[in-house]
Design an enzyme around this catalytic site. Structure first.
Site, PDB file in Angstrom:
ATOM      1  N   LYS A  22       0.696  -1.515  -0.044  1.00 13.50           N
ATOM      2  CA  LYS A  22      -0.119  -0.059  -0.354  1.00 13.50           C
ATOM      3  C   LYS A  22       0.479   1.345  -0.160  1.00 13.50           C
ATOM      4  O   LYS A  22       0.173   2.343  -0.800  1.00 13.50           O
ATOM      5  CB  LYS A  22      -1.178   0.130   1.195  1.00 13.50           C
ATOM      6  CG  LYS A  22      -1.939   1.239   1.528  1.00 13.50           C
ATOM      7  CD  LYS A  22      -2.556   1.225   2.772  1.00 13.50           C
ATOM      8  CE  LYS A  22      -2.352   2.001   4.013  1.00 13.50           C
ATOM      9  NZ  LYS A  22      -1.576   3.873   3.746  1.00 13.50           N
ATOM     10  N   ASN A  23       2.305   1.622   1.027  1.00 15.17           N
ATOM     11  CA  ASN A  23       2.982   2.475   1.112  1.00 15.17           C
ATOM     12  C   ASN A  23       3.019   3.106  -0.094  1.00 15.17           C
ATOM     13  O   ASN A  23       4.067   3.910   0.196  1.00 15.17           O
ATOM     14  CB  ASN A  23       3.148   2.577   2.299  1.00 15.17           C
ATOM     15  CG  ASN A  23       1.965   2.949   3.796  1.00 15.17           C
ATOM     16  OD1 ASN A  23       1.131   2.699   3.544  1.00 15.17           O
ATOM     17  ND2 ASN A  23       2.693   2.189   4.706  1.00 15.17           N
ATOM     18  N   CYS A 116      -5.118   7.718   8.822  1.00 17.27           N
ATOM     19  CA  CYS A 116      -5.745   7.448  10.401  1.00 17.27           C
ATOM     20  C   CYS A 116      -5.790   8.416  11.161  1.00 17.27           C
ATOM     21  O   CYS A 116      -5.241   9.322  10.951  1.00 17.27           O
ATOM     22  CB  CYS A 116      -4.577   6.059  10.756  1.00 17.27           C
ATOM     23  SG  CYS A 116      -5.300   4.807   9.737  1.00 17.27           S
ATOM     24  N   ARG A 121      -0.851  15.388  12.919  1.00 14.37           N
ATOM     25  CA  ARG A 121      -0.597  14.724  11.780  1.00 14.37           C
ATOM     26  C   ARG A 121      -0.149  15.794  10.547  1.00 14.37           C
ATOM     27  O   ARG A 121      -0.012  15.799   9.335  1.00 14.37           O
ATOM     28  CB  ARG A 121      -0.854  13.634  10.699  1.00 14.37           C
ATOM     29  CG  ARG A 121      -1.033  12.173  11.323  1.00 14.37           C
ATOM     30  CD  ARG A 121      -1.165  11.492  10.538  1.00 14.37           C
ATOM     31  NE  ARG A 121      -0.953  10.632   9.969  1.00 14.37           N
ATOM     32  CZ  ARG A 121      -0.736   9.334   9.520  1.00 14.37           C
ATOM     33  NH1 ARG A 121      -1.575   9.195   9.726  1.00 14.37           N
ATOM     34  NH2 ARG A 121      -0.161   8.771   8.346  1.00 14.37           N
ATOM     35  N   ASP A 306       3.853   1.252  12.132  1.00 10.74           N
ATOM     36  CA  ASP A 306       3.303   0.650  11.903  1.00 10.74           C
ATOM     37  C   ASP A 306       2.633  -1.353  12.225  1.00 10.74           C
ATOM     38  O   ASP A 306       1.519  -2.397  11.925  1.00 10.74           O
ATOM     39  CB  ASP A 306       2.822   0.461   9.428  1.00 10.74           C
ATOM     40  CG  ASP A 306       2.583   1.588   9.516  1.00 10.74           C
ATOM     41  OD1 ASP A 306       1.855   2.364  10.344  1.00 10.74           O
ATOM     42  OD2 ASP A 306       2.535   2.004   7.867  1.00 10.74           O
ATOM     43  N   ARG A 398      -8.762  -0.480   3.772  1.00 13.90           N
ATOM     44  CA  ARG A 398      -7.311   0.143   3.193  1.00 13.90           C
ATOM     45  C   ARG A 398      -6.387  -0.395   3.527  1.00 13.90           C
ATOM     46  O   ARG A 398      -5.691   0.968   2.225  1.00 13.90           O
ATOM     47  CB  ARG A 398      -7.249   1.874   4.231  1.00 13.90           C
ATOM     48  CG  ARG A 398      -8.875   2.785   5.091  1.00 13.90           C
ATOM     49  CD  ARG A 398      -8.393   3.853   5.357  1.00 13.90           C
ATOM     50  NE  ARG A 398      -7.399   4.161   5.154  1.00 13.90           N
ATOM     51  CZ  ARG A 398      -6.654   4.414   5.838  1.00 13.90           C
ATOM     52  NH1 ARG A 398      -6.216   5.438   6.884  1.00 13.90           N
ATOM     53  NH2 ARG A 398      -5.177   5.106   5.526  1.00 13.90           N
TER      54      ARG A 398
HETATM   55  C1  UD1 Z   1       4.072   7.339   5.992  1.00 12.54           C
HETATM   56  C2  UD1 Z   1       3.116   5.929   5.946  1.00 12.54           C
HETATM   57  C3  UD1 Z   1       2.654   5.217   7.449  1.00 12.54           C
HETATM   58  C4  UD1 Z   1       3.958   5.054   8.763  1.00 12.54           C
HETATM   59  C5  UD1 Z   1       4.285   6.429   8.841  1.00 12.54           C
HETATM   60  C6  UD1 Z   1       5.234   6.445   9.414  1.00 12.54           C
HETATM   61  C7  UD1 Z   1       2.064   5.763   3.994  1.00 12.54           C
HETATM   62  C8  UD1 Z   1       0.922   6.351   2.691  1.00 12.54           C
HETATM   63  N1  UD1 Z   1       2.302   6.084   4.705  1.00 12.54           N
HETATM   64  O1  UD1 Z   1       3.330   7.560   6.737  1.00 12.54           O
HETATM   65  O2  UD1 Z   1       1.832   4.554   7.139  1.00 12.54           O
HETATM   66  O3  UD1 Z   1       3.127   4.749   9.813  1.00 12.54           O
HETATM   67  O4  UD1 Z   1       5.017   7.184   7.543  1.00 12.54           O
HETATM   68  O5  UD1 Z   1       6.564   4.883   9.269  1.00 12.54           O
HETATM   69  O6  UD1 Z   1       3.400   5.914   3.289  1.00 12.54           O
HETATM   70  N2  UD1 Z   1       5.730  15.004  10.359  1.00 12.54           N
HETATM   71  C9  UD1 Z   1       5.943  15.797  10.647  1.00 12.54           C
HETATM   72  N3  UD1 Z   1       5.338  17.069  10.258  1.00 12.54           N
HETATM   73  C10 UD1 Z   1       5.360  17.149   9.019  1.00 12.54           C
HETATM   74  C11 UD1 Z   1       5.072  15.212   7.612  1.00 12.54           C
HETATM   75  C12 UD1 Z   1       5.614  14.422   9.417  1.00 12.54           C
HETATM   76  O7  UD1 Z   1       6.175  16.508  12.105  1.00 12.54           O
HETATM   77  O8  UD1 Z   1       5.226  17.487   7.982  1.00 12.54           O
HETATM   78  C13 UD1 Z   1       5.775  13.229  11.277  1.00 12.54           C
HETATM   79  C14 UD1 Z   1       4.884  13.425  11.522  1.00 12.54           C
HETATM   80  O9  UD1 Z   1       3.604  13.575  12.630  1.00 12.54           O
HETATM   81  C15 UD1 Z   1       4.956  11.841  12.746  1.00 12.54           C
HETATM   82  C16 UD1 Z   1       6.427  11.500  11.242  1.00 12.54           C
HETATM   83  O10 UD1 Z   1       6.702  12.894  11.058  1.00 12.54           O
HETATM   84  O11 UD1 Z   1       5.818  12.291  13.744  1.00 12.54           O
HETATM   85  C17 UD1 Z   1       6.401  10.619  10.606  1.00 12.54           C
HETATM   86  O12 UD1 Z   1       5.444  10.922   9.602  1.00 12.54           O
HETATM   87  P1  UD1 Z   1       5.408  10.645   8.019  1.00 12.54           P
HETATM   88  O13 UD1 Z   1       6.861   9.284   7.964  1.00 12.54           O
HETATM   89  O14 UD1 Z   1       5.274  11.528   7.502  1.00 12.54           O
HETATM   90  O15 UD1 Z   1       4.098   9.675   8.282  1.00 12.54           O
HETATM   91  P2  UD1 Z   1       3.458   9.687   6.987  1.00 12.54           P
HETATM   92  O16 UD1 Z   1       4.656   9.436   5.140  1.00 12.54           O
HETATM   93  O17 UD1 Z   1       2.399  10.257   7.041  1.00 12.54           O
END
Ligand code: UD1
Length: 420
Positions: A22-23, A116, A121, A306, A398
């Site tokens: 998925k990711n 989720c 986020r 995850d 999902r």
């Molecule tokens: C992706 C994965 C999700 C997984 C996560 C962490 C996909 C579609 N989803 O989510 O399944 O749980 O990686 O491995 O690939 N953060 C900020 N600012 C930002 C972006 C992120 O502070 O602009 C923080 C988030 O709140 C979180 C951390 O960074 O604490 C990691 O988030 P991130 O790696 O961005 O996760 P996703 O890409 O949303």
């Protein structure tokens, strides 16, 4: 909506090919926008998040067809740059269309993404990376209006946190910029390596994915590509933890064991026997799971957030004590109250959860409130005594193509029961 009914305690046995990731597929589908013409993507799982992404592509003017696990995306007639809130809210990864649209058309209008509920986020890192690449971004009453006015030639971007989504957005946007972009502090997840492979198959020049510095030589002419999406390491972790909970012996194909090293070593420490080969993982579990050293979630190659709920569900029905520390998301223990209904002994203090194996859990009616939390309840149900009813399946759909059918193939007694 329907629910899963699981009669637990049947050991799992058999072989399964794991679905596409998925990711990985979600950012790759967005990347297919980068070039006119038809890209052919194999091993695309049939998930509600994929269906929502295909809806976004269609709305933007792409022609999209699905033939089994193969998705054809023809982005020749891309004509719209705005994505309505209804579709943006479907999932977190809708935000990756920002980088893709900027790279192809230099403009994008979309709202904040959904996904989720795991605590706040933010997308500040995405936006600051895109701004560093020359995008002007205005937040007008919750609508992000983005224009790429100047395309800087040669740029170093630093991410203060290795965000997976921000890394992907920056990679896509940088493909549309001329000159070399160096992304420092990039996320190292295997799905980023898969995105690099797809971009390079399209004619891009991206190097370094899997390490924390990624270099993108932008401005190259891109063309459609044929590509096969990697196997889903979190789906694989779910089947492995399910077998650890219920006992038994399974073999998974279609997933690279080196993408799951942190999870496999926890399962081994808990008493499972593992054998790995190329795109193959075999697990045997014949005794109750033991407590293990603290499990701290961390960016890859650390223990994946995850898989936290899924492993916790397996250990809750074992013996011994394990401490979990959730370092990535603020609110990712939503499954704990539900596991307690099944007899689990779990204490939470802030980011820490202490699981004391309760021996066998017992069946109960439980509800998944997020994707991996819901899958964790299924894992717990496989090992529990009696009948577990897991509702909240819309979250599970999902990320899992057919969790009940896959587990039934491994010998589990699980059925989807329509509500009412
Ligand atoms: C992706 C994965 C999700 C997984 C996560 C962490 C996909 C579609 N989803 O989510 O399944 O749980 O990686 O491995 O690939 N953060 C900020 N600012 C930002 C972006 C992120 O502070 O602009 C923080 C988030 O709140 C979180 C951390 O960074 O604490 C990691 O988030 P991130 O790696 O961005 O996760 P996703 O890409 O949303």
């Amino acid at each position: 909506m329907s629910y899963y009914e699981i009669r637990g305690g049947r050991p799992l046995d058999g072989r399964l090919t794991v679905q596409g990731a998925k990711n990985s597929v979600l950012p790759i589908l967005a990347a297919a926008l980068l070039a006119p013409g038809q890209s052919v993507l194999h091993n695309c799982p049939q998930l509600s998040d994929v269906a929502a992404t295909l809806d976004i592509l269609r709305l933007l003017g792409c022609r999209v067809d699905r033939e089994g696990d193969t998705v054809l995306v023809d982005a020749s007639a891309l004509c719209r740059v705005n994505i309505p809130e209804r579709l943006m809210r479907e999932m977190r990864s809708s935000v990756i269309f920002l980088g893709a649209l900027l790279a192809r058309l230099g403009t994008a209008e979309l709202t904040y993404p959904g996904g989720c509920e795991l605590g706040p986020r933010p997308i500040d890192l995405h936006l600051s990376a895109l701004r560093s690449l020359g995008a002007e971004i205005q937040d007008i009453q919750g609508c992000l209006c983005c224009r790429q006015r100047k395309k800087p030639a040669g740029r170093e971007l630093c991410l203060s946190m290795p965000s997976v989504g921000a890394t992907e957005n920056a990679m896509l946007a940088a493909c549309g910029c001329s000159g070399i972009t160096t992304l420092v502090g990039a996320a190292r997840e295997p799905e980023i390596v898969d995105l690099q492979r797809f971009l390079n198959a399209m004619g891009a020049d991206v190097a370094g994915a899997g390490e924390s510095i990624i270099t993108i030589r932008g401005g190259r002419p891109l063309h459609p590509a044929e590509f096969s999406v990697m196997g889903d390491r979190i789906a694989a972790a779910t089947y492995l933890c399910g077998t650890a909970a219920a006992g038994g012996q399974i073999e998974l194909a279609g997933v690279e064991p080196e993408t799951l090293t942190a999870v496999l070593s926890c399962l081994e420490e808990a008493g499972c026997t593992l054998q790995t080969g190329e795109s193959r993982i075999a697990l045997t579990c014949q005794a109750p799971l033991k407590g293990i050293a603290p499990v701290r979630t961390a960016p890859y190659p650390g223990f994946p957030t995850d898989a936290q709920a899924i492993l916790m569900a397996a250990l809750a029905g074992g013996e011994g004590t394990t401490m979990f520390v959730e370092n990535i998301f603020d609110s990712r223990y939503g499954h704990v109250d539900e596991l307690r209904r099944m007899g689990a002994d779990i204490q939470i203090a802030g980011r820490v959860a202490v699981v004391t194996g309760a021996g066998r859990l017992h069946g109960a009616a439980v509800r998944g409130g997020d994707l991996r939390g819901g899958a964790a309840l299924v894992v717990a149900g496989l090992g529990a005594e009696g009948v577990t009813r897991v509702s909240g399946l819309r979250h599970i759909c999902r990320g899992y193509q057919c969790l009940d059918r896959d587990l039934a193939q491994l010998g589990a007694d699980i059925q989807e029961i329509p509500e009412g």
